[in-house]
Design an enzyme around this catalytic site. Structure first.
Site, PDB file in Angstrom:
ATOM      1  N   ASP A  82      -6.155  -3.146   6.533  1.00 10.45           N
ATOM      2  CA  ASP A  82      -5.044  -3.222   5.594  1.00 10.45           C
ATOM      3  C   ASP A  82      -4.494  -4.639   5.455  1.00 10.45           C
ATOM      4  O   ASP A  82      -3.992  -5.019   4.392  1.00 10.45           O
ATOM      5  CB  ASP A  82      -3.928  -2.264   6.014  1.00 10.45           C
ATOM      6  CG  ASP A  82      -4.231  -0.821   5.619  1.00 10.45           C
ATOM      7  OD1 ASP A  82      -5.225  -0.596   4.901  1.00 10.45           O
ATOM      8  OD2 ASP A  82      -3.476   0.081   6.033  1.00 10.45           O
ATOM      9  N   GLY A  83      -4.601  -5.444   6.528  1.00 11.05           N
ATOM     10  CA  GLY A  83      -4.138  -6.829   6.431  1.00 11.05           C
ATOM     11  C   GLY A  83      -4.949  -7.627   5.427  1.00 11.05           C
ATOM     12  O   GLY A  83      -4.399  -8.391   4.623  1.00 11.05           O
ATOM     13  N   GLU A 158       6.059  -2.832   1.816  1.00 17.52           N
ATOM     14  CA  GLU A 158       7.479  -2.837   2.138  1.00 17.52           C
ATOM     15  C   GLU A 158       8.010  -4.243   2.335  1.00 17.52           C
ATOM     16  O   GLU A 158       7.252  -5.187   2.588  1.00 17.52           O
ATOM     17  CB  GLU A 158       7.750  -2.025   3.415  1.00 17.52           C
ATOM     18  CG  GLU A 158       7.426  -2.727   4.718  1.00 17.52           C
ATOM     19  CD  GLU A 158       5.969  -2.778   5.081  1.00 17.52           C
ATOM     20  OE1 GLU A 158       5.485  -3.888   5.408  1.00 17.52           O
ATOM     21  OE2 GLU A 158       5.310  -1.739   5.055  1.00 17.52           O
TER      22      GLU A 158
END
Length: 347
Positions: A82-83, A158
């Site tokens: 995901d990074g 987020e």
């Protein structure tokens, strides 16, 4: 939504930008073989200049890793966790390119494809047999005590408004659409998208929200308050976290990648971004299927996991740590040591 060819004529070659977590040899090898397959089908492969040397792909375009990197590309293909995906989202932010991830991290909610399905994914790209989802993103304004915007950023998952000094509690006032709602001391406040509901906000006790839902989330972290519940608001709301001038200093972290300082007595305004993030999808699995697979959720009933009752039709589940596939009898039928395990901030 189907893939489009906006900004691209039939005379222009199709282009795919690769973004790769080059710290692992197995990922580099998979990216190289995928690039070769794309080139054989007549698709131009583009690489980032800070990854090109490690990838060593003959015939590839090499471009700077900036806001223009994905310009005129159809797909940004991500090899990593995901990074790496969030880094690719930065590159594709102001283009029409769609992100397509191959999950080589630990959980990888953002990625579409597992390593064993890369062949199918490449074939779908070659044939333009994929759909494109538009995911809500958020924009952030950092405002000083005089009401002047002094900084800003954006996020797919987020933004975290967090304390700058670990030893002190962060005092905040929460406002929704300009109206005060509550105040408390805390470690921080998360403002998340539905896509980010399975990331940091999930770890902080927030709700899981299906990614096609249009909403904004506000999740306090370690709040010293009786009323500090996660909130789900309209996508048209403005979420404000105000920091008193005599309190702890605060900063904003966007997707764990971009930092902005909050001035003393300032506030952070979070709203739906005007431009969504485009994610390409090949496989027919639903978000619920991904939840079951990524978290290994029990779907056969807690009294007897072997009972052929409700949910038995989901015959396999994954162990996200070692990629074992378990059949309906609880027996391991496949596995993959080579897949390894990245983390949220791999690459």
């Amino acid at each position: 939504m189907s893939p489009t060819s906006e900004g691209r004529t039939s005379l222009q070659p199709r282009r795919v930008l690769l973004t790769v977590h080059t710290g692992r040899r197995d990922i580099v090898a998979l990216a190289r073989s995928s690039a070769a397959r794309l080139q054989e089908s007549g698709i131009v492969v583009r690489l980032l200049d800070d990854e090109a040397k490690e990838l060593d792909i003959t015939g590839a375009e090499v471009v700077p890793a900036d806001a223009e990197a994905a310009r005129d590309t159809e797909i940004v293909m991500v090899f990593g966790g995901d990074g790496t995906f969030l880094r690719a989202a930065e590159l594709a932010r102001f283009t029409d390119a769609a992100l397509m991830g191959v999950n080589l991290g630990r959980v990888g909610f953002l990625a579409e494809t597992e390593p064993e399905a890369v062949e199918e994914t490449l074939q779908a790209i070659e044939r333009c047999e994929y759909s494109v989802e538009e995911r809500l993103a958020i924009e952030v304004d950092v405002v000083d005590v005089d009401g002047t915007v002094v900084g800003g950023t954006w996020a797919l998952n987020e933004v975290s408004i967090e304390k700058a000094e670990r030893s002190r509690v962060l005092d905040v006032v929460i406002l929704i659409d300009g109206r005060p709602l509550t105040s408390f001391g805390c470690d921080g406040v998360l403002c998340a998208t539905p896509t980010g509901s399975t990331a940091y906000a999930f770890s902080a006790g927030g709700p899981v929200v299906w990614p096609d839902v249009e909403a904004l989330l506000l999740v306090p972290t370690n709040a010293h308050a009786l009323f500090a519940r996660p909130l789900v608001t309209s996508p048209n709301s403005v979420l404000t976290v105000s920091v008193p001038a005599d309190g702890n200093r605060a900063r904003v972290s966007a997707d764990g990648r971009r930092m902005v300082s909050v001035p003393d007595g300032g506030r952070v305004d979070v709203r739906k971004a005007s431009r969504p993030v485009r994610i390409a999808r090949v496989h027919a699995s639903t978000f619920g299927d991904r939840l079951v697979a990524k978290f290994g959720l029990p779907v056969r009933g807690f009294r007897d996991a072997r009972h052929a009752g409700p949910g038995h039709e989901l015959t396999t589940s994954r162990n996200v740590f070692d990629r074992e596939v378990v059949d309906g009898n609880g027996d391991v039928v496949a596995g993959g040591e080579a897949a390894g395990g990245g983390t949220r901030d791999d690459g």
